[in-house]
Design a protein around this motif. Structure first.
Motif, mmCIF file in Angstrom:
data_model
loop_
_atom_site.group_PDB
_atom_site.id
_atom_site.type_symbol
_atom_site.label_atom_id
_atom_site.label_comp_id
_atom_site.label_asym_id
_atom_site.label_seq_id
_atom_site.Cartn_x
_atom_site.Cartn_y
_atom_site.Cartn_z
ATOM 1 N N THR A 130 0.850 -1.199 0.000
ATOM 2 C CA THR A 130 0.000 0.000 0.000
ATOM 3 C C THR A 130 0.882 1.244 0.000
ATOM 4 O O THR A 130 2.071 1.190 0.305
ATOM 5 C CB THR A 130 -0.903 0.082 1.246
ATOM 6 O OG1 THR A 130 -0.077 0.159 2.416
ATOM 7 C CG2 THR A 130 -1.813 -1.136 1.352
ATOM 8 N N THR A 131 0.225 2.360 -0.322
ATOM 9 C CA THR A 131 0.893 3.643 -0.143
ATOM 10 C C THR A 131 0.016 4.458 0.795
ATOM 11 O O THR A 131 -1.178 4.174 0.918
ATOM 12 C CB THR A 131 1.054 4.368 -1.498
ATOM 13 O OG1 THR A 131 1.810 5.565 -1.290
ATOM 14 C CG2 THR A 131 -0.292 4.746 -2.099
ATOM 15 N N HIS A 132 0.603 5.396 1.510
ATOM 16 C CA HIS A 132 -0.256 6.330 2.241
ATOM 17 C C HIS A 132 0.323 7.723 2.175
ATOM 18 O O HIS A 132 1.527 7.918 2.031
ATOM 19 C CB HIS A 132 -0.520 5.894 3.692
ATOM 20 C CG HIS A 132 0.691 5.798 4.577
ATOM 21 N ND1 HIS A 132 1.477 4.675 4.651
ATOM 22 C CD2 HIS A 132 1.225 6.681 5.461
ATOM 23 C CE1 HIS A 132 2.449 4.859 5.528
ATOM 24 N NE2 HIS A 132 2.330 6.087 6.045
ATOM 25 N N VAL A 133 -0.602 8.668 2.224
ATOM 26 C CA VAL A 133 -0.203 10.071 2.311
ATOM 27 C C VAL A 133 -0.887 10.622 3.552
ATOM 28 O O VAL A 133 -1.915 10.105 3.976
ATOM 29 C CB VAL A 133 -0.637 10.873 1.064
ATOM 30 C CG1 VAL A 133 0.093 10.377 -0.162
ATOM 31 C CG2 VAL A 133 -2.142 10.826 0.880
ATOM 32 N N ALA A 134 -0.259 11.611 4.165
ATOM 33 C CA ALA A 134 -0.879 12.205 5.353
ATOM 34 C C ALA A 134 -1.135 13.676 5.105
ATOM 35 O O ALA A 134 -0.264 14.402 4.637
ATOM 36 C CB ALA A 134 0.019 12.031 6.571
ATOM 37 N N LEU A 135 -2.341 14.105 5.457
ATOM 38 C CA LEU A 135 -2.656 15.527 5.434
ATOM 39 C C LEU A 135 -2.121 16.142 6.712
ATOM 40 O O LEU A 135 -2.288 15.587 7.786
ATOM 41 C CB LEU A 135 -4.168 15.718 5.401
ATOM 42 C CG LEU A 135 -4.857 15.476 4.063
ATOM 43 C CD1 LEU A 135 -6.368 15.494 4.268
ATOM 44 C CD2 LEU A 135 -4.445 16.525 3.046
ATOM 45 N N GLY A 136 -1.466 17.280 6.594
ATOM 46 C CA GLY A 136 -1.038 17.997 7.797
ATOM 47 C C GLY A 136 0.450 17.917 8.038
ATOM 48 O O GLY A 136 1.255 17.953 7.103
ATOM 49 N N ALA A 137 0.805 17.802 9.330
ATOM 50 C CA ALA A 137 2.188 17.970 9.780
ATOM 51 C C ALA A 137 3.189 17.108 9.013
ATOM 52 O O ALA A 137 2.982 15.912 8.815
ATOM 53 C CB ALA A 137 2.296 17.664 11.272
ATOM 54 N N ALA A 138 4.271 17.733 8.583
ATOM 55 C CA ALA A 138 5.357 17.050 7.890
ATOM 56 C C ALA A 138 6.457 16.689 8.888
ATOM 57 O O ALA A 138 6.452 17.136 10.031
ATOM 58 C CB ALA A 138 5.929 17.948 6.802
ATOM 59 N N PHE A 139 7.402 15.854 8.422
ATOM 60 C CA PHE A 139 8.540 15.452 9.259
ATOM 61 C C PHE A 139 9.749 16.329 8.920
ATOM 62 O O PHE A 139 10.277 16.238 7.808
ATOM 63 C CB PHE A 139 8.894 13.984 9.019
ATOM 64 C CG PHE A 139 7.765 13.045 9.341
ATOM 65 C CD1 PHE A 139 7.521 12.667 10.654
ATOM 66 C CD2 PHE A 139 6.937 12.554 8.333
ATOM 67 C CE1 PHE A 139 6.470 11.809 10.954
ATOM 68 C CE2 PHE A 139 5.885 11.702 8.633
ATOM 69 C CZ PHE A 139 5.653 11.330 9.940
ATOM 70 N N PRO A 140 10.191 17.140 9.860
ATOM 71 C CA PRO A 140 11.357 17.998 9.589
ATOM 72 C C PRO A 140 12.580 17.173 9.211
ATOM 73 O O PRO A 140 13.365 17.593 8.355
ATOM 74 C CB PRO A 140 11.584 18.733 10.910
ATOM 75 C CG PRO A 140 10.310 18.605 11.677
ATOM 76 C CD PRO A 140 9.657 17.348 11.213
ATOM 77 N N GLU A 141 12.744 15.991 9.824
ATOM 78 C CA GLU A 141 13.915 15.170 9.536
ATOM 79 C C GLU A 141 13.911 14.643 8.102
ATOM 80 O O GLU A 141 14.940 14.209 7.583
ATOM 81 C CB GLU A 141 14.069 14.040 10.566
ATOM 82 C CG GLU A 141 12.944 13.031 10.633
ATOM 83 C CD GLU A 141 11.845 13.388 11.647
ATOM 84 O OE1 GLU A 141 11.480 14.583 11.728
ATOM 85 O OE2 GLU A 141 11.354 12.473 12.321
ATOM 86 N N ALA A 142 12.730 14.684 7.444
ATOM 87 C CA ALA A 142 12.652 14.275 6.037
ATOM 88 C C ALA A 142 12.841 15.475 5.115
ATOM 89 O O ALA A 142 12.892 15.324 3.903
ATOM 90 C CB ALA A 142 11.300 13.604 5.773
ATOM 91 N N GLY A 143 12.884 16.674 5.712
ATOM 92 C CA GLY A 143 12.995 17.887 4.913
ATOM 93 C C GLY A 143 11.657 18.589 4.729
ATOM 94 O O GLY A 143 11.572 19.615 4.060
ATOM 95 N N GLY A 144 10.591 18.033 5.329
ATOM 96 C CA GLY A 144 9.254 18.609 5.168
ATOM 97 C C GLY A 144 9.114 19.926 5.905
ATOM 98 O O GLY A 144 9.734 20.129 6.946
ATOM 99 N N THR A 145 8.304 20.822 5.332
ATOM 100 C CA THR A 145 8.134 22.140 5.956
ATOM 101 C C THR A 145 6.674 22.441 6.263
ATOM 102 O O THR A 145 6.373 23.495 6.814
ATOM 103 C CB THR A 145 8.695 23.257 5.055
ATOM 104 O OG1 THR A 145 8.060 23.159 3.769
ATOM 105 C CG2 THR A 145 10.200 23.120 4.876
ATOM 106 N N ASN A 146 5.750 21.559 5.895
ATOM 107 C CA ASN A 146 4.341 21.851 6.180
ATOM 108 C C ASN A 146 4.071 21.712 7.678
ATOM 109 O O ASN A 146 4.503 20.757 8.317
ATOM 110 C CB ASN A 146 3.429 20.892 5.403
ATOM 111 C CG ASN A 146 1.995 21.379 5.370
ATOM 112 O OD1 ASN A 146 1.755 22.583 5.202
ATOM 113 N ND2 ASN A 146 1.053 20.482 5.552
ATOM 114 N N ARG A 147 3.389 22.721 8.235
ATOM 115 C CA ARG A 147 3.097 22.723 9.673
ATOM 116 C C ARG A 147 1.597 22.636 9.887
ATOM 117 O O ARG A 147 0.834 23.359 9.237
ATOM 118 C CB ARG A 147 3.601 24.019 10.327
ATOM 119 C CG ARG A 147 5.108 24.231 10.247
ATOM 120 C CD ARG A 147 5.835 23.479 11.356
ATOM 121 N NE ARG A 147 7.281 23.572 11.175
ATOM 122 C CZ ARG A 147 8.007 22.700 10.481
ATOM 123 N NH1 ARG A 147 7.435 21.659 9.894
ATOM 124 N NH2 ARG A 147 9.304 22.844 10.357
#
Lengths: 378, 370
Positions: B322-339
């Protein structure tokens, strides 16, 4: 299903025993099987504007840890414990067990080491209690394991526990307040005594109490309650004492304990069963073989031995004494990782003499020395 | 003499968590917090920590107590953070969170604002905790245990659910830790394949979604921070997502039930939504804050022991294929910036005809990486 008397018990403890004030940090410690009582206490604490925080013990965890832990690990203070004891304004400890022999397979030396490691916490506890910075109360939750030790069904044991707290009365708090006044008269008289001599079967013990403070226990630190106690002079206990009821320590029973004191210290100890444990505990530190407490049980609704010290030491008509740590507020200077209470029945033929004068016979103070301490009828 | 608990699988689990997931060292202080009803697990972990010369800090919780405090507490009582609350987070070298609800709806009579007030007051503590976690100063693992409540949500008996949970963790294997090391290597190979990819396109039934992951770090969820585990994940460039995605499984989020959810994205933002169940909650969740309409995560489930949805995202997001996507908070350690305060995982099944393209090239088919 929660027993409606649990709510009454919680109210009496939070409002009368402790007198919780708004904003206080209230630490409640209990095994998880007492959850229903803990919830009632937390509810009362919230209603009184305080901040309840709960520490629940779970079945088997303590035994599992003690069984596998090495000595060095046991010597460490459990993380967080000291801060809790320094920060809490109130500590309510609920005792209960799934099995009172849970620790019977654990080497008592390990239990003693773990206990000794907690000594700084116990000292903080007693210091803050003496300074009235920390209000505390110990109570018991009626559970099957305790009922079984008392040779009772759970239903009958519950009645015993709640009657011992006088919760069957219409106004238990009024009864405890009246009782507190009578105990104050008694402790006034005892405060003038220099030397107590206890006489009973195989017992002739002299305890020096001159200048020490007697405290009447009327449901504030223990619930149920009913005793007067002091911290004896550390070097003046002498003679022999034979304890009528088995002494229970961490799930191990020591039967028919006999101690001989000279110059305040235990110089001879024997027991019909569990003598090794007795000797081991008396040797865990300097203070463990010196009396930290001498007391007389005055709750006449507690009329049977049940193997729970919270109740046994209150039995109207008994005296008890603890080897190990004393309460500084009594004037005691004895410190130890141990505080082990042992009970001596005075109801048939026991006597107490104060500076040579008979003041107590067959489990009752003589009327000229103290008022009648029986609780009111329901 | 050694302490044995009723279920040897719990002893094995305690061993994996302490020796592999948390990598407990002599002298560590290890906080274990979770429902007091999990006594055999607490005992097994306490024994294992003692064997490792580590100090347990056991914090058994009561769901009824938490509900009581949230219901009865004044604002002042909910927001007061004491020194002993702080030290619970500050003192431990390692923390083990136990997810084991006895009733997944235990907070249903509590107004969500009460819980939000409680959490807001503890934000500084949790921020500091996550900061120290990200820097490697402390360790953390969340473990899901089988309970009647979780089994009930999964439509299973407790016995079957236990089999499922312990199977997913390979707890009863001869050498579970060796399994997780091999799984880690297998997932690392997938990460190596994904690392150069800039644009991922996911095609499945009612799904055709394109996300931009160029330059982002893929992380290997190999049983160290969650248990059971098994996924690889990153945080996409959240303003570049386009297309649409459908939930393949019924979902529960904070006690709310969802089914048949479909979302459409333009320039990273959800622009259209539908649900056959839970539609009334969907708007509130998507409009929670600035970041709640953007993706914070894209991931692939890699645990082949998990094959069906159980209405528990801890398992569903790890279903192999399966794949999943999450709405909302990103992981800073992955480089994500969405808060965002939201982090809502949406799982999409790729096992029956699903395809994944990396920069236009087919890299996975039917849920398997080529």
């Amino acid at each position: 299903m929660s027993d409606p008397r649990e709510q009454r018990l919680a109210q009496v403890i939070t409002e009368y025993s402790i007198g919780i004030a708004p904003g206080q940090l209230v630490l409640i410690e209990a095994p998880s099987l007492a959850e229903s009582l803990v919830l009632e206490m937390a509810r009362s604490a919230l209603e009184l504007g305080a901040h309840p925080r709960v520490r629940l013990g779970t079945e088997g965890a303590q035994r599992a840890f003690l069984s596998e832990a090495g000595e060095d690990l046991l010597r460490k203070l459990p993380p967080g414990l000291m801060t809790e004891m320094e920060e809490a304004d109130v500590r309510i400890a609920v005792t209960a067990a799934w099995n009172t022999r849970e620790l019977s397979g654990i080497d008592p030396a390990k239990v003693a080491i773990a206990q000794e490691a907690r000594k700084p916490v116990m000292e903080t506890y007693m210091r803050r209690s003496a300074a009235d910075e920390l209000r505390w109360c110990v109570t018991a939750y009626p559970c099957d394991a305790y009922a079984q030790d008392a040779d009772m069904s759970l239903a009958a044991y519950r009645d015993f526990v709640y009657r011992a707290g006088w919760l069957h009365l219409d106004d238990p708090v009024a009864a405890w307040r009246a009782f507190a006044e009578k105990l104050a008269q008694l402790t006034n008289r005892l405060g003038q005594v220099r030397t107590l001599r206890v006489l009973a079967e195989d017992t002739d013990l002299t305890v020096g109490v001159a200048g020490r403070t007697w405290i009447g226990s009327s449901g504030h630190h223990n619930f149920p309650d009913g005793e007067v106690f002091t911290g004896p002079l550390e070097t003046e206990t002498s003679g022999d004492v034979r304890f009528s009821f088995p002494a229970v320590f961490s799930g191990n029973e020591v039967d028919d304990v006999r101690l001989r004191f000279e110059g305040g210290r235990v110089v001879r100890s024997e027991a019909a069963a569990g003598e090794d444990l007795l000797k081991q505990m008396l040797a865990i530190d300097e203070g463990a073989s010196v009396l930290g407490e001498f007391a007389i049980g005055t709750n006449y609704a507690v009329d049977r031995f049940s193997k729970q010290i919270l109740f046994d030491e209150k039995i109207g008509g008994t005296c008890h004494m603890a080897v190990g740590a004393g309460y500084p507020e009594t004037g005691s200077t004895n410190t130890s990782g141990l505080h082990w209470d042992m009970v001596c029945d005075l109801r048939s033929g026991g006597e107490i003499h104060a500076d040579g004068e008979l003041i107590y016979r067959d489990g009752r103070f003589l009327p000229e020395f103290a008022p009648d301490l029986s609780p009111p009828e329901a | 003499m050694s302490y044995t608990v009723a279920d040897p699988r719990l002893e094995s689990l305690a061993r994996i968590l302490c020796r592999y997931s948390l990598d407990v060292q002599p002298g560590d202080v290890v906080r274990v917090h979770g429902p007091a009803t999990q006594a055999p697990f607490f005992a097994a972990v306490a024994a294992e920590l003692a064997r490792l010369d580590a100090q347990p800090m056991l914090r058994a919780t009561s769901a009824a107590l938490q509900a009581l405090i949230l219901e009865l507490g004044s604002d002042e009582q909910l927001t007061t953070v004491t020194e002993i609350d702080r030290q619970d987070s500050e003192l431990p070298d390692k923390t083990l969170t136990v997810w084991a609800d006895d009733n997944t709806r235990y907070l249903s009579s509590v107004a969500p604002e009460r819980e939000a007030t409680w959490q807001r007051a503890r934000r500084a503590i949790s921020d500091r905790f996550f900061e120290r976690l990200a820097s490697g100063e402390i360790g953390w693992c969340g473990v899901t245990l089988p309970t009647q409540a979780f089994a009930q949500d999964a439509g299973m008996s407790l016995a079957d659910f236990e089999q499922f949970v312990f199977g997913a963790g390979h707890v009863a294997d001869d050498d579970p830790i060796e399994f997780w090391r091999r799984q880690s290597a297998r997932q690392q190979a997938v990460i190596d394949r994904l690392r150069p990819v800039r644009e991922l396109r996911i095609v499945a039934e009612d799904t055709d979604l394109t996300v931009d992951v160029g330059g982002r770090t893929w992380l290997n969820a190999d049983g160290r921070e969650n248990f059971p585990d098994g996924e690889v994940f990153t945080s996409p460039h959240h303003e570049h997502t386009r297309g649409h995605i459908s939930f393949s499984f019924d979902a529960t989020h904070h006690g709310r039930q969802f089914a048949g959810v479909r979302l459409w994205f333009e320039d990273g933002r959800v622009v259209r939504k539908e649900a056959s169940r839970g539609e009334e909650f969907l708007t509130g969740m998507l409009d929670m804050d600035e970041g709640s309409r953007y993706l914070g995560e894209v991931a692939f489930g890699m645990n082949d022991e998990i094959q069906t949805g159980t209405r528990n995202i801890a398992f569903d997001e790890k279903i192999g294929g399966t794949t999943h996507v999450a709405l909302g908070a990103a992981f800073p350690e992955a480089g994500g910036t969405n808060r965002s305060s939201l982090h809502w995982d949406i799982v999409c099944d790729l096992r029956h005809g699903g395809e994944v393209y990396g920069d236009g090239e087919l890299i996975a088919r039917d849920g398997r990486f080529l």
